[in-house]
Structures are given as structure tokens and as C-alpha cells.
Design a protein around this motif. Structure first.
Motif, PDB file in Angstrom:
ATOM      1  N   TRP A  69      44.780  35.080  14.114  1.00  0.00           N
ATOM      2  CA  TRP A  69      46.171  35.854  13.936  1.00  0.00           C
ATOM      3  C   TRP A  69      45.924  36.441  12.735  1.00  0.00           C
ATOM      4  CZ3 TRP A  69      49.582  35.637   9.830  1.00  0.00           C
ATOM      5  CH2 TRP A  69      49.237  34.727   8.879  1.00  0.00           C
ATOM      6  N   GLY A  70      46.870  37.679  12.589  1.00  0.00           N
ATOM      7  CA  GLY A  70      46.733  38.369  11.512  1.00  0.00           C
ATOM      8  C   GLY A  70      47.759  39.312  11.618  1.00  0.00           C
ATOM      9  N   THR A  71      47.891  40.341  10.486  1.00  0.00           N
ATOM     10  CA  THR A  71      48.904  41.235  10.367  1.00  0.00           C
ATOM     11  C   THR A  71      48.012  42.691  10.507  1.00  0.00           C
ATOM     12  OG1 THR A  71      48.905  41.214   8.066  1.00  0.00           O
ATOM     13  CG2 THR A  71      50.241  39.873   9.247  1.00  0.00           C
ATOM     14  N   ALA A  72      48.991  43.630  10.918  1.00  0.00           N
ATOM     15  CA  ALA A  72      48.461  45.051  10.567  1.00  0.00           C
ATOM     16  C   ALA A  72      49.566  45.984  10.379  1.00  0.00           C
ATOM     17  CB  ALA A  72      47.768  45.472  12.011  1.00  0.00           C
ATOM     18  N   GLU A  73      49.321  46.817   9.375  1.00  0.00           N
ATOM     19  CA  GLU A  73      50.492  47.940   9.064  1.00  0.00           C
ATOM     20  C   GLU A  73      50.152  49.144  10.042  1.00  0.00           C
ATOM     21  OE1 GLU A  73      50.967  48.971   4.842  1.00  0.00           O
ATOM     22  OE2 GLU A  73      49.809  47.210   4.237  1.00  0.00           O
ATOM     23  N   GLY A  74      51.417  49.441  10.501  1.00  0.00           N
ATOM     24  CA  GLY A  74      51.439  50.654  11.211  1.00  0.00           C
ATOM     25  C   GLY A  74      51.900  51.901  10.541  1.00  0.00           C
ATOM     26  N   PRO A  75      51.967  52.952  11.336  1.00  0.00           N
ATOM     27  CA  PRO A  75      52.796  54.111  10.564  1.00  0.00           C
ATOM     28  C   PRO A  75      54.107  53.668   9.856  1.00  0.00           C
ATOM     29  CG  PRO A  75      52.731  54.661  12.752  1.00  0.00           C
ATOM     30  CD  PRO A  75      51.984  53.162  12.574  1.00  0.00           C
ATOM     31  N   PRO A  76      54.336  54.040   8.604  1.00  0.00           N
ATOM     32  CA  PRO A  76      55.727  53.500   8.063  1.00  0.00           C
ATOM     33  C   PRO A  76      56.941  53.621   8.941  1.00  0.00           C
ATOM     34  CG  PRO A  76      54.333  54.627   6.531  1.00  0.00           C
ATOM     35  CD  PRO A  76      53.750  54.804   7.780  1.00  0.00           C
ATOM     36  N   PRO A  77      57.770  52.883   9.304  1.00  0.00           N
ATOM     37  CA  PRO A  77      57.810  51.595   8.551  1.00  0.00           C
ATOM     38  C   PRO A  77      57.321  50.540   9.511  1.00  0.00           C
ATOM     39  CG  PRO A  77      59.833  51.946   9.597  1.00  0.00           C
ATOM     40  CD  PRO A  77      58.883  53.372  10.112  1.00  0.00           C
ATOM     41  N   LEU A  78      56.462  50.746  10.233  1.00  0.00           N
ATOM     42  CA  LEU A  78      56.068  49.506  11.188  1.00  0.00           C
ATOM     43  C   LEU A  78      55.011  48.595  10.438  1.00  0.00           C
ATOM     44  CD1 LEU A  78      55.514  51.641  14.323  1.00  0.00           C
ATOM     45  CD2 LEU A  78      57.658  50.316  13.685  1.00  0.00           C
ATOM     46  N   LYS A  79      55.296  47.335  11.069  1.00  0.00           N
ATOM     47  CA  LYS A  79      54.093  46.219  10.722  1.00  0.00           C
ATOM     48  C   LYS A  79      54.061  45.484  12.094  1.00  0.00           C
ATOM     49  CE  LYS A  79      56.431  42.201   8.607  1.00  0.00           C
ATOM     50  NZ  LYS A  79      57.672  42.493   8.488  1.00  0.00           N
ATOM     51  N   THR A  80      52.870  44.856  12.297  1.00  0.00           N
ATOM     52  CA  THR A  80      52.677  44.084  13.528  1.00  0.00           C
ATOM     53  C   THR A  80      52.149  42.579  13.061  1.00  0.00           C
ATOM     54  OG1 THR A  80      52.418  45.972  15.009  1.00  0.00           O
ATOM     55  CG2 THR A  80      51.444  44.119  15.744  1.00  0.00           C
ATOM     56  N   VAL A  81      52.546  41.537  13.528  1.00  0.00           N
ATOM     57  CA  VAL A  81      51.824  40.432  13.433  1.00  0.00           C
ATOM     58  C   VAL A  81      51.406  40.186  14.646  1.00  0.00           C
ATOM     59  CG1 VAL A  81      52.212  37.768  12.666  1.00  0.00           C
ATOM     60  CG2 VAL A  81      53.702  39.723  11.521  1.00  0.00           C
ATOM     61  N   TRP A  82      50.240  39.845  14.655  1.00  0.00           N
ATOM     62  CA  TRP A  82      49.451  39.327  16.352  1.00  0.00           C
ATOM     63  C   TRP A  82      48.893  37.963  16.120  1.00  0.00           C
ATOM     64  CZ3 TRP A  82      44.239  38.430  15.877  1.00  0.00           C
ATOM     65  CH2 TRP A  82      43.713  38.988  14.683  1.00  0.00           C
ATOM     66  N   ALA A  83      48.638  37.471  17.336  1.00  0.00           N
ATOM     67  CA  ALA A  83      47.956  36.312  17.469  1.00  0.00           C
ATOM     68  C   ALA A  83      47.056  36.407  18.730  1.00  0.00           C
ATOM     69  CB  ALA A  83      48.788  35.119  17.763  1.00  0.00           C
ATOM     70  N   GLN A  84      46.135  35.734  18.906  1.00  0.00           N
ATOM     71  CA  GLN A  84      45.053  35.863  20.007  1.00  0.00           C
ATOM     72  C   GLN A  84      44.744  34.479  20.501  1.00  0.00           C
ATOM     73  OE1 GLN A  84      42.439  39.803  19.229  1.00  0.00           O
ATOM     74  NE2 GLN A  84      41.283  37.908  19.448  1.00  0.00           N
ATOM     75  N   LEU A  85      44.839  34.325  21.749  1.00  0.00           N
ATOM     76  CA  LEU A  85      44.656  33.021  22.496  1.00  0.00           C
ATOM     77  C   LEU A  85      43.566  33.225  23.804  1.00  0.00           C
ATOM     78  CD1 LEU A  85      45.787  30.230  22.850  1.00  0.00           C
ATOM     79  CD2 LEU A  85      47.547  30.996  24.201  1.00  0.00           C
TER      80      LEU A  85
END
Length: 143
Positions: free
Chosen positions: A115-131
Motif C-alpha cells: 500500500w502507499g500514497t501518491a500525490e496527484g495534480p493539486p489538490p489530489l492525493k491517492t491512497v492505494w493498496a494492492q492485493l
């Protein structure tokens, strides 16, 4: 690769809907509803969506759920919100023992392969997980 994306309002009801739609989409992709893979994915969706609603609420803005199922059976779950001003978590931190919340990312960390996080173009952020569902765990839909 199979892709599903849907935007939701920032409400608690939307977190339930996101979880149900994720399970329905996985079922349509051949990951049976009620299977361990489906239930684990639903738990991750519920936790990440709840975090977006509780900690990244901006009036009039919602969150987006993304499901990406690769041919090798790896499922990536993404929840994107519009609160990039909130610090991105880099580690899952537990809540005080007497707290009724604050353990969502610990749960995600415990059941996801990564799992982790990624900043997108402002103002976006994404938290993701892989399974890793694995090709042997899902039935290929015809067509």
C-alpha cells in the motif's frame, strides 16, 4: 487490464455504496462475491473510502474509487480525494488503545500485499493498496 472508476459524494453512505459496487464489479470480472479475495478487497475499499470521507472532507467535493485488475491477477485499489493539504501517510500509525477509530491504515497494511500514497495534480492525493488475487482465484468471464 480491467478498469473501474466511480466518483462518490463524501458521505458515510457513499463508503457503503463504494464497497458494494467494488464487490459487484469484482464479481462481474470473475472474482466471486463472498470469496476471500472479494471480502478482502471490500475491506480495503471500505477503510480507504472511510478515511477519505472522515479525514479529507471538502464541501462539494467527493472521492473517486479506482479498481484495476491486471492480467496476472493483481488488484490495485485506489481512493483519490481532494485534500492534498493533508499530510500523506507514509506509515500506518495506530490510535490510542481507548480510541474508537484510527486503525484503518493498520487494517489495510495487514491485509494488502502493498500500500502507499501518491500525490496527484493539486489538490489530489491517492491512497492505494494492492492485493494479489492470482489468476487461479478468479473465473474468466466470457468475451
Amino acid at each position: 487490464m480491467r478498469v473501474f472508476r466511480k466518483r462518490f459524494a463524501s458521505t458515510r453512505r457513499a463508503t457503503v455504496l463504494a464497497r458494494r459496487l467494488a464487490q459487484g464489479q469484482l464479481d462481474a470480472w470473475g472474482v466471486p462475491h463472498g470469496s476471500e479475495a472479494s471480502d478482502t478487497a471490500a475491506l480495503i475499499v471500505a477503510e480507504l473510502a472511510a478515511n477519505a470521507v472522515l479525514h479529507a472532507y471538502v464541501s462539494g467535493r467527493g472521492f473517486e474509487l479506482g479498481l484495476l485488475l491486471r492480467e496476472d491477477g493483481v488488484l490495485r485499489i485506489e481512493v483519490t480525494d481532494t485534500r492534498a493539504d493533508k499530510a500523506l501517510p507514509v506509515v500506518a500509525v495506530g490510535a490510542p488503545a481507548d480510541s474508537e477509530s484510527g486503525r484503518g491504515l493498520l487494517i489495510v497494511q495487514g491485509v494488502a500485499d502493498h500500500w502507499g500514497t501518491a500525490e496527484g495534480p493539486p489538490p489530489l492525493k491517492t491512497v492505494w493498496a494492492q492485493l494479489a488475487i492470482g489468476e487461479s482465484h478468479f473465473v474468466r468471464a466470457p468475451g
